[in-house]
Motif scaffolding. Structure first.
Motif, PDB file in Angstrom:
ATOM      1  N   ASN A 164       0.774  -1.249   0.000  1.00  0.00           N
ATOM      2  CA  ASN A 164       0.000   0.000   0.000  1.00  0.00           C
ATOM      3  C   ASN A 164       0.803   1.295   0.000  1.00  0.00           C
ATOM      4  O   ASN A 164       0.252   2.351  -0.328  1.00  0.00           O
ATOM      5  CB  ASN A 164      -0.916   0.044   1.227  1.00  0.00           C
ATOM      6  N   CYS A 165       2.054   1.235   0.383  1.00  0.00           N
ATOM      7  CA  CYS A 165       2.795   2.476   0.590  1.00  0.00           C
ATOM      8  C   CYS A 165       4.048   2.588  -0.269  1.00  0.00           C
ATOM      9  O   CYS A 165       4.449   3.710  -0.635  1.00  0.00           O
ATOM     10  CB  CYS A 165       3.215   2.608   2.057  1.00  0.00           C
ATOM     11  N   ALA A 166       4.669   1.458  -0.561  1.00  0.00           N
ATOM     12  CA  ALA A 166       5.978   1.467  -1.232  1.00  0.00           C
ATOM     13  C   ALA A 166       5.942   2.186  -2.577  1.00  0.00           C
ATOM     14  O   ALA A 166       6.926   2.843  -2.953  1.00  0.00           O
ATOM     15  CB  ALA A 166       6.484   0.034  -1.401  1.00  0.00           C
ATOM     16  N   ALA A 167       4.821   2.095  -3.294  1.00  0.00           N
ATOM     17  CA  ALA A 167       4.726   2.715  -4.622  1.00  0.00           C
ATOM     18  C   ALA A 167       5.048   4.208  -4.550  1.00  0.00           C
ATOM     19  O   ALA A 167       5.682   4.744  -5.460  1.00  0.00           O
ATOM     20  CB  ALA A 167       3.329   2.491  -5.195  1.00  0.00           C
ATOM     21  N   CYS A 168       4.626   4.873  -3.503  1.00  0.00           N
ATOM     22  CA  CYS A 168       4.901   6.307  -3.364  1.00  0.00           C
ATOM     23  C   CYS A 168       6.095   6.587  -2.444  1.00  0.00           C
ATOM     24  O   CYS A 168       6.949   7.392  -2.765  1.00  0.00           O
ATOM     25  CB  CYS A 168       3.680   7.035  -2.811  1.00  0.00           C
ATOM     26  N   HIS A 169       6.122   5.927  -1.284  1.00  0.00           N
ATOM     27  CA  HIS A 169       7.151   6.252  -0.283  1.00  0.00           C
ATOM     28  C   HIS A 169       8.452   5.472  -0.490  1.00  0.00           C
ATOM     29  O   HIS A 169       9.391   5.661   0.268  1.00  0.00           O
ATOM     30  CB  HIS A 169       6.608   6.018   1.131  1.00  0.00           C
ATOM     31  N   GLY A 170       8.481   4.609  -1.517  1.00  0.00           N
ATOM     32  CA  GLY A 170       9.707   3.872  -1.829  1.00  0.00           C
ATOM     33  C   GLY A 170       9.805   2.552  -1.104  1.00  0.00           C
ATOM     34  O   GLY A 170       9.380   2.442   0.046  1.00  0.00           O
ATOM     35  N   GLY A 185      13.591  11.936   6.589  1.00  0.00           N
ATOM     36  CA  GLY A 185      12.315  12.620   6.421  1.00  0.00           C
ATOM     37  C   GLY A 185      11.854  13.289   7.700  1.00  0.00           C
ATOM     38  O   GLY A 185      12.654  13.506   8.625  1.00  0.00           O
ATOM     39  N   HIS A 186      10.549  13.618   7.752  1.00  0.00           N
ATOM     40  CA  HIS A 186      10.054  14.258   8.975  1.00  0.00           C
ATOM     41  C   HIS A 186       8.929  13.467   9.628  1.00  0.00           C
ATOM     42  O   HIS A 186       8.235  13.981  10.497  1.00  0.00           O
ATOM     43  CB  HIS A 186       9.644  15.708   8.718  1.00  0.00           C
ATOM     44  N   THR A 187       8.757  12.218   9.198  1.00  0.00           N
ATOM     45  CA  THR A 187       7.721  11.375   9.811  1.00  0.00           C
ATOM     46  C   THR A 187       7.926  11.308  11.325  1.00  0.00           C
ATOM     47  O   THR A 187       6.980  11.464  12.098  1.00  0.00           O
ATOM     48  CB  THR A 187       7.767   9.958   9.187  1.00  0.00           C
ATOM     49  N   THR A 189      -0.991  20.608  -2.014  1.00  0.00           N
ATOM     50  CA  THR A 189      -2.002  19.554  -1.876  1.00  0.00           C
ATOM     51  C   THR A 189      -1.307  18.206  -1.737  1.00  0.00           C
ATOM     52  O   THR A 189      -0.107  18.092  -1.990  1.00  0.00           O
ATOM     53  CB  THR A 189      -2.911  19.509  -3.122  1.00  0.00           C
ATOM     54  N   SER A 190      -2.073  17.212  -1.328  1.00  0.00           N
ATOM     55  CA  SER A 190      -1.501  15.875  -1.172  1.00  0.00           C
ATOM     56  C   SER A 190      -2.399  14.842  -1.827  1.00  0.00           C
ATOM     57  O   SER A 190      -3.600  14.817  -1.577  1.00  0.00           O
ATOM     58  CB  SER A 190      -1.348  15.547   0.312  1.00  0.00           C
ATOM     59  N   ASN A 191      -1.789  14.006  -2.647  1.00  0.00           N
ATOM     60  CA  ASN A 191      -2.548  12.947  -3.310  1.00  0.00           C
ATOM     61  C   ASN A 191      -2.511  11.641  -2.530  1.00  0.00           C
ATOM     62  O   ASN A 191      -2.888  10.599  -3.046  1.00  0.00           O
ATOM     63  CB  ASN A 191      -1.998  12.708  -4.726  1.00  0.00           C
ATOM     64  N   MET A 192      -2.032  11.709  -1.314  1.00  0.00           N
ATOM     65  CA  MET A 192      -2.003  10.470  -0.528  1.00  0.00           C
ATOM     66  C   MET A 192      -3.440  10.018  -0.292  1.00  0.00           C
ATOM     67  O   MET A 192      -4.285  10.789   0.147  1.00  0.00           O
ATOM     68  CB  MET A 192      -1.294  10.693   0.804  1.00  0.00           C
ATOM     69  N   PRO A 193      -3.721   8.733  -0.594  1.00  0.00           N
ATOM     70  CA  PRO A 193      -5.084   8.245  -0.382  1.00  0.00           C
ATOM     71  C   PRO A 193      -5.417   8.112   1.101  1.00  0.00           C
ATOM     72  O   PRO A 193      -4.518   8.064   1.945  1.00  0.00           O
ATOM     73  CB  PRO A 193      -5.085   6.853  -1.046  1.00  0.00           C
TER      74      PRO A 193
HETATM   75  C1  HEC Z   1      -0.263   7.940  -3.944  1.00  0.00           C
HETATM   76  C2  HEC Z   1       0.938   8.097  -3.154  1.00  0.00           C
HETATM   77  C3  HEC Z   1       0.956   7.719  -1.695  1.00  0.00           C
HETATM   78  C4  HEC Z   1       0.640   6.487  -1.133  1.00  0.00           C
HETATM   79  C5  HEC Z   1       0.160   5.224  -1.829  1.00  0.00           C
HETATM   80  C6  HEC Z   1       0.903   6.629   0.285  1.00  0.00           C
HETATM   81  N1  HEC Z   1       1.326   7.899   0.578  1.00  0.00           N
HETATM   82 FE1  HEC Z   1       1.844   8.625   2.387  1.00  0.00          FE
HETATM   83  N2  HEC Z   1       2.167  10.437   1.600  1.00  0.00           N
HETATM   84  C7  HEC Z   1       2.100  10.751   0.243  1.00  0.00           C
HETATM   85  C8  HEC Z   1       2.412  12.155   0.061  1.00  0.00           C
HETATM   86  C9  HEC Z   1       2.431  12.882  -1.272  1.00  0.00           C
HETATM   87  C10 HEC Z   1       2.674  12.676   1.340  1.00  0.00           C
HETATM   88  C11 HEC Z   1       3.062  14.138   1.684  1.00  0.00           C
HETATM   89  C12 HEC Z   1       1.840  14.988   1.859  1.00  0.00           C
HETATM   90  C13 HEC Z   1       1.054  14.596   3.061  1.00  0.00           C
HETATM   91  O1  HEC Z   1       1.567  14.712   4.177  1.00  0.00           O
HETATM   92  O2  HEC Z   1      -0.104  14.139   2.868  1.00  0.00           O
HETATM   93  C14 HEC Z   1       2.491  11.573   2.274  1.00  0.00           C
HETATM   94  C15 HEC Z   1       2.652  11.682   3.640  1.00  0.00           C
HETATM   95  C16 HEC Z   1       2.584  10.631   4.530  1.00  0.00           C
HETATM   96  C17 HEC Z   1       2.783  10.746   5.949  1.00  0.00           C
HETATM   97  C18 HEC Z   1       3.080  12.036   6.708  1.00  0.00           C
HETATM   98  C19 HEC Z   1       4.565  12.219   6.774  1.00  0.00           C
HETATM   99  C20 HEC Z   1       4.992  13.502   7.407  1.00  0.00           C
HETATM  100  O3  HEC Z   1       6.172  13.615   7.724  1.00  0.00           O
HETATM  101  O4  HEC Z   1       4.162  14.397   7.602  1.00  0.00           O
HETATM  102  C21 HEC Z   1       2.673   9.499   6.479  1.00  0.00           C
HETATM  103  C22 HEC Z   1       2.813   9.098   7.928  1.00  0.00           C
HETATM  104  C23 HEC Z   1       2.409   8.605   5.376  1.00  0.00           C
HETATM  105  N3  HEC Z   1       2.358   9.332   4.226  1.00  0.00           N
HETATM  106  C24 HEC Z   1       2.283   7.245   5.523  1.00  0.00           C
HETATM  107  C25 HEC Z   1       1.861   6.423   4.479  1.00  0.00           C
HETATM  108  C26 HEC Z   1       1.597   5.020   4.660  1.00  0.00           C
HETATM  109  C27 HEC Z   1       1.823   4.246   5.934  1.00  0.00           C
HETATM  110  C28 HEC Z   1       1.149   4.556   3.459  1.00  0.00           C
HETATM  111  C29 HEC Z   1       0.653   3.176   3.147  1.00  0.00           C
HETATM  112  C30 HEC Z   1      -0.368   2.627   4.007  1.00  0.00           C
HETATM  113  C31 HEC Z   1       1.144   5.688   2.524  1.00  0.00           C
HETATM  114  N4  HEC Z   1       1.595   6.803   3.198  1.00  0.00           N
HETATM  115  C32 HEC Z   1       0.767   5.623   1.211  1.00  0.00           C
HETATM  116  C33 HEC Z   1       1.791   9.904  -0.762  1.00  0.00           C
HETATM  117  C34 HEC Z   1       1.378   8.587  -0.617  1.00  0.00           C
END
Ligand code: HEC
Length: 165
Positions: free
Chosen positions: A59-65, A92-94, A121-125
């Motif tokens: 679920n996450c690797a595609a975007c976060h590596g 990062g800043h997580t 904006t953020s495209n994170m689902p």
């Molecule tokens: C479509 C791409 C995408 C996917 C898939 C995705 N993310 Fe993200 N995520 C982002 C982006 C872009 C940001 C930066 C903007 C934001 O904070 O929403 C982000 C931010 C975050 C942050 C906040 C980090 C911070 O320092 O503020 C967390 C935690 C996070 N993601 C966890 C996850 C996890 C866990 C998953 C899988 C379950 C996931 N993400 C899946 C794109 C994605």
């Protein structure tokens, strides 16, 4: 009579001086007591980490590596003003955020920025409907497990402090 007064003043001054010299310095805040109140860093559950690894890969690797490294040039926003996925490593800043904030980020995704101006904006689902609470906690445990001890301790401190506010 004048002599007596002078003697009295002298004695009074001496007493005052002695009192000053005797003043004990303020007791330093006992760090030991502080540590006692501060809950220890929780041990991460290996089963949870293993589940989190699968959840992350799917679920996450595609975007976060694959290795939490984030998108290339992640500090730059895309042309459309959307943020790039940041790394979840120490780079990062997580780890600057409390557990509460991280869980919210995973549950709501980019939707959490809808009513706040964060400069992009953020495209994170949103994963609230995709993952169970158990899977969300597990993926966070998997991420935390890759942080060096001092980074983990720092994030734990933020979590405890914000929970106590
Ligand atoms: C479509 C791409 C995408 C996917 C898939 C995705 N993310 Fe993200 N995520 C982002 C982006 C872009 C940001 C930066 C903007 C934001 O904070 O929403 C982000 C931010 C975050 C942050 C906040 C980090 C911070 O320092 O503020 C967390 C935690 C996070 N993601 C966890 C996850 C996890 C866990 C998953 C899988 C379950 C996931 N993400 C899946 C794109 C994605």
């Amino acid at each position: 009579m004048k002599k007596r007064l002078a003697l009295f003043v002298l004695l009074a001054l001496l007493t005052l001086l002695a009192a000053c010299a005797n003043t004990t310095p303020p007791t330093p805040r006992s760090t030991q007591a502080d540590n006692k109140e501060f809950p220890p860093l929780p041990v991460l559950d290996p089963a949870q980490i293993a589940l989190g690894e699968t959840v992350y890969a799917q679920n996450c690797a595609a975007c976060h590596g694959e290795n939490l490294e984030g998108e290339a040039d992640w500090k730059r926003q895309n042309e459309d003003g959307s943020f790039r996925a940041p790394p979840h490593t120490a780079e990062g800043h997580t780890w600057h955020h409390s557990d509460q904030q991280l869980l919210e980020a995973i549950e709501l995704g980019g939707a959490r920025y809808e009513d706040v101006n964060v400069g992009g904006t953020s495209n994170m689902p949103s994963f609230a409907e995709i993952l169970t609470d158990e899977e969300i906690t597990a993926v966070l445990a998997y991420i935390k497990n890759q942080w060096p001890e001092d980074i983990r301790a720092s994030q734990w401190q933020v979590t405890v402090q914000t929970a106590n506010q």
